[in-house]
Design an enzyme around this catalytic site. Structure first.
Site, PDB file in Angstrom:
ATOM      1  N   GLY A 165       0.821  -1.207   0.000  1.00 51.16           N
ATOM      2  CA  GLY A 165       0.000   0.000   0.000  1.00 51.16           C
ATOM      3  C   GLY A 165       0.849   1.249   0.000  1.00 51.16           C
ATOM      4  N   CYS A 166       0.247   2.351   0.407  1.00 51.45           N
ATOM      5  CA  CYS A 166       0.941   3.644   0.408  1.00 51.45           C
ATOM      6  C   CYS A 166       2.239   3.560   1.208  1.00 51.45           C
ATOM      7  CB  CYS A 166       0.034   4.714   1.003  1.00 51.45           C
ATOM      8  SG  CYS A 166       0.806   6.340   1.128  1.00 51.45           S
ATOM      9  N   PHE A 167       3.310   4.022   0.610  1.00 52.75           N
ATOM     10  CA  PHE A 167       4.610   3.896   1.288  1.00 52.75           C
ATOM     11  C   PHE A 167       4.733   4.795   2.502  1.00 52.75           C
ATOM     12  CE2 PHE A 167       6.176   6.098  -2.878  1.00 52.75           C
ATOM     13  CZ  PHE A 167       5.555   7.296  -2.555  1.00 52.75           C
TER      14      PHE A 167
END
Length: 211
Positions: A44-46
């Site tokens: 997912g979003c880093f």
């Protein structure tokens, strides 16, 4: 936040808005070796992945970036089109004398993301948000594959694990994405999706939290 039980062979993971699941310890591990080692994980979003692993004792550096595509298109604008083949990922530099690869994987599956979400995490959709492990050595590949199989047999989730084991270089993201959660602690996205993950990590793994 879901309840987390400490001291048993299982630890309960908590993803924001998701039901807690029991996570067994990893059965095998990468040889500790000498010197710093590197792990590359996508989930997912880093921003949130970086925020969690920056708290892990023995982790010296976490870099947000892109893995699985080419250098030419390893930038946020291109990756966001979902046509480059990249995943948002983090590169973890860690001291194996303090924290092992298997321990990092346990945090990854327990609190950093939901490995049953296909090409998405939370509010973010598309293959760039996929669950993927990018082994840096044959030993890492062996351990990651074994742990995915172990989790599947344990029935830790009521849905299949979709985490992929992939190859490909890691490319650092733009400067403004680095340490985003630390620099923007009251950003709405961070408050809703990432702070709960960090809190879950600290509750579930108190012995692994940096002092």
């Amino acid at each position: 936040m879901a309840a987390i039980f400490i001291g048993a062979p299982l630890v309960t993971g908590a993803i924001a808005g998701e039901k807690a699941v029991p996570i067994p310890r990893v059965a095998i591990d990468v040889p500790r070796g000498q010197g710093m080692q590197t792990a590359v994980l996508a989930g997912g979003c880093f921003w949130g992945m970086e925020a969690v692993f920056e708290q892990v004792k023995g982790v010296r550096d976490v870099v947000s970036g892109y893995a699985g595509g080419t250098a030419k298109s390893a930038n946020y604008g291109a990756v966001s089109t979902e046509r480059t083949g990249h995943a948002e990922a983090i590169r973890i530099s860690y001291d194996p004398r303090i924290v092992s690869y298997a321990q990092l994987l346990r945090v990854y599956f327990a609190v950093a993301h939901d490995p049953t979400q296909l090409n998405r995490q939370g509010p973010d959709t598309g293959p760039s948000y996929r669950s993927a492990i990018f082994p840096q050595t044959p030993d890492q590949k062996r351990v990651a594959a074994a742990y995915i199989a172990q989790l599947g047999k344990a029935g830790a989730w009521n849905k299949p694990i979709v985490t992929r084991i992939e190859s490909g270089r890691f490319y650092p993201a733009e400067t403004h994405h680095q340490d985003f959660a630390r620099k923007n602690p009251v950003h709405p996205y961070i408050l809703r999706w990432d702070k709960p993950k960090v809190a879950a990590f600290k509750a579930a793994f108190p012995g692994m939290v940096k002092g």
